[in-house]
Design a protein around this motif. Sequence first.
Motif, PDB file in Angstrom:
ATOM      1  N   GLU B  88      19.754  33.686 -30.111  1.00  0.00           N
ATOM      2  CA  GLU B  88      18.705  34.092 -29.173  1.00  0.00           C
ATOM      3  C   GLU B  88      18.208  32.888 -28.374  1.00  0.00           C
ATOM      4  OE1 GLU B  88      15.457  36.170 -30.989  1.00  0.00           O
ATOM      5  OE2 GLU B  88      14.247  36.154 -29.157  1.00  0.00           O
ATOM      6  N   GLN B  89      18.089  31.741 -29.043  1.00  0.00           N
ATOM      7  CA  GLN B  89      17.590  30.540 -28.360  1.00  0.00           C
ATOM      8  C   GLN B  89      18.633  29.966 -27.400  1.00  0.00           C
ATOM      9  OE1 GLN B  89      16.361  28.643 -32.058  1.00  0.00           O
ATOM     10  NE2 GLN B  89      14.224  28.741 -31.412  1.00  0.00           N
ATOM     11  N   GLU B  92      18.340  32.214 -24.420  1.00  0.00           N
ATOM     12  CA  GLU B  92      17.154  31.916 -23.614  1.00  0.00           C
ATOM     13  C   GLU B  92      17.376  30.653 -22.774  1.00  0.00           C
ATOM     14  OE1 GLU B  92      13.510  32.483 -25.607  1.00  0.00           O
ATOM     15  OE2 GLU B  92      12.298  31.853 -23.892  1.00  0.00           O
ATOM     16  N   GLU B  96      17.621  30.634 -18.790  1.00  0.00           N
ATOM     17  CA  GLU B  96      16.589  29.869 -18.085  1.00  0.00           C
ATOM     18  C   GLU B  96      17.243  29.005 -17.006  1.00  0.00           C
ATOM     19  OE1 GLU B  96      13.933  28.008 -20.750  1.00  0.00           O
ATOM     20  OE2 GLU B  96      12.314  28.042 -19.280  1.00  0.00           O
ATOM     21  N   VAL B 154      13.720  38.607 -24.135  1.00  0.00           N
ATOM     22  CA  VAL B 154      13.855  37.306 -23.484  1.00  0.00           C
ATOM     23  C   VAL B 154      13.682  37.460 -21.971  1.00  0.00           C
ATOM     24  CG1 VAL B 154      15.435  35.397 -23.000  1.00  0.00           C
ATOM     25  CG2 VAL B 154      15.346  36.372 -25.296  1.00  0.00           C
TER      26      VAL B 154
END
Lengths: 225, 225
Positions: B88-89, B92, B96, B154
Amino acid sequence: MTGDPPPATDDPAPGPPAGDSTDSAPAPRGRRRGRPPRTESAGTRDRILAAAREEFSARGYEKTSVRGIAKAAGVDSALVHHYFGTKEQVFEAAIEVAFAPALNAPHAVADGPVEGVGERLTRFVLGVWDNPTTRAPLLAILRSAVNNETAAAVFRRLVAAQLLRRVAAQLDLPDAELRAELAAAQIVGTAMMRYVIKLEPLASADLEQIIARVAPVVQGHLTAP
Amino acid sequence: MTGDPPPATDDPAPGPPAGDSTDSAPAPRGRRRGRPPRTESAGTRDRILAAAREEFSARGYEKTSVRGIAKAAGVDSALVHHYFGTKEQVFEAAIEVAFAPALNAPHAVADGPVEGVGERLTRFVLGVWDNPTTRAPLLAILRSAVNNETAAAVFRRLVAAQLLRRVAAQLDLPDAELRAELAAAQIVGTAMMRYVIKLEPLASADLEQIIARVAPVVQGHLTAP
């Protein structure tokens, strides 16, 4: 195989599109194979369609198989092929049924004065999205169409030919199709932000408040000079 | 491991959102693990991010694995976890960077008279969609967000907090957030119908024609009484 078939797949639109009316009975679009059905059980057919909607909703187009649909419906895969043909054709038949409420939208446009067309169309389509029962299949279609080119083509065909062209035909303006598409973009974009992405405050706002904001915009797309 | 890291991941927005400014250097949001990086090679980090964007674009959120990203970047999975943390990170951080052009939208809104805000925002966002290079990552984000609740969260966080709230803050109206969301709904809906579903005539229409139609609507959502 139930002996008491529900009439759920009757065509809800009074006027079927041209090219489908060679039979006197409403012909299911999904069944395109040449040989006549041996076991024309509306119950079985409906059960397969319901299973297909469930499977496509839960897994999306790509991960759904004819075998999985057959298993969920409690029938043999060959029977699914017999009734509908390929996976793409099962998908088209399933979403056509799912789209049945939305296909009434052109009538919502036609009934009433042209100054109210934006509100009628917005209220109608967002109403379909706001109801969890009718939202689920639309969401499944949207998910599949965004992810898979075959599903996008089916969506395009149904939405463009059956819905937007019929809305556009009632506008009687030279750029009516582009107008209808931009109006649809506002409504579908709103549905996506509210029901799929769930942006706040849009997701929790009162439906009437949203209709009051969106309807004039849709009206403008459709009829402004 | 190149010795000449490109500065592609620099924060393009002059004012980072509150809560991220405890360090004097712009802190990459994705790296949240406690221990300090041992091999802080911007080249490796960028390579992993690029691989992650590729993988998420090609496969969507659900089918992408940290292992697959590591393999595509030519590094060990542990290094991906080291730089970014969980899948998930990584997602993200990747989106981004992909969102960097879109995150300039609030500036597009701020620069110039308020009567032109609709056109500036519409031109900016549809311009990002119209460019195949910047479209690909947005499409990947949209696909993932429509299909997966984690990815939707997200998307919601980034779009809502970083983009729409900043647009709304510049409007100085009590219902500014709802206005910004409905404006976004028109733009995103148009992008979806044009670039994803590819409805005609919208898909082949001249971009300037579309901007001329959509901008007044966006302007109305943002500033009409």
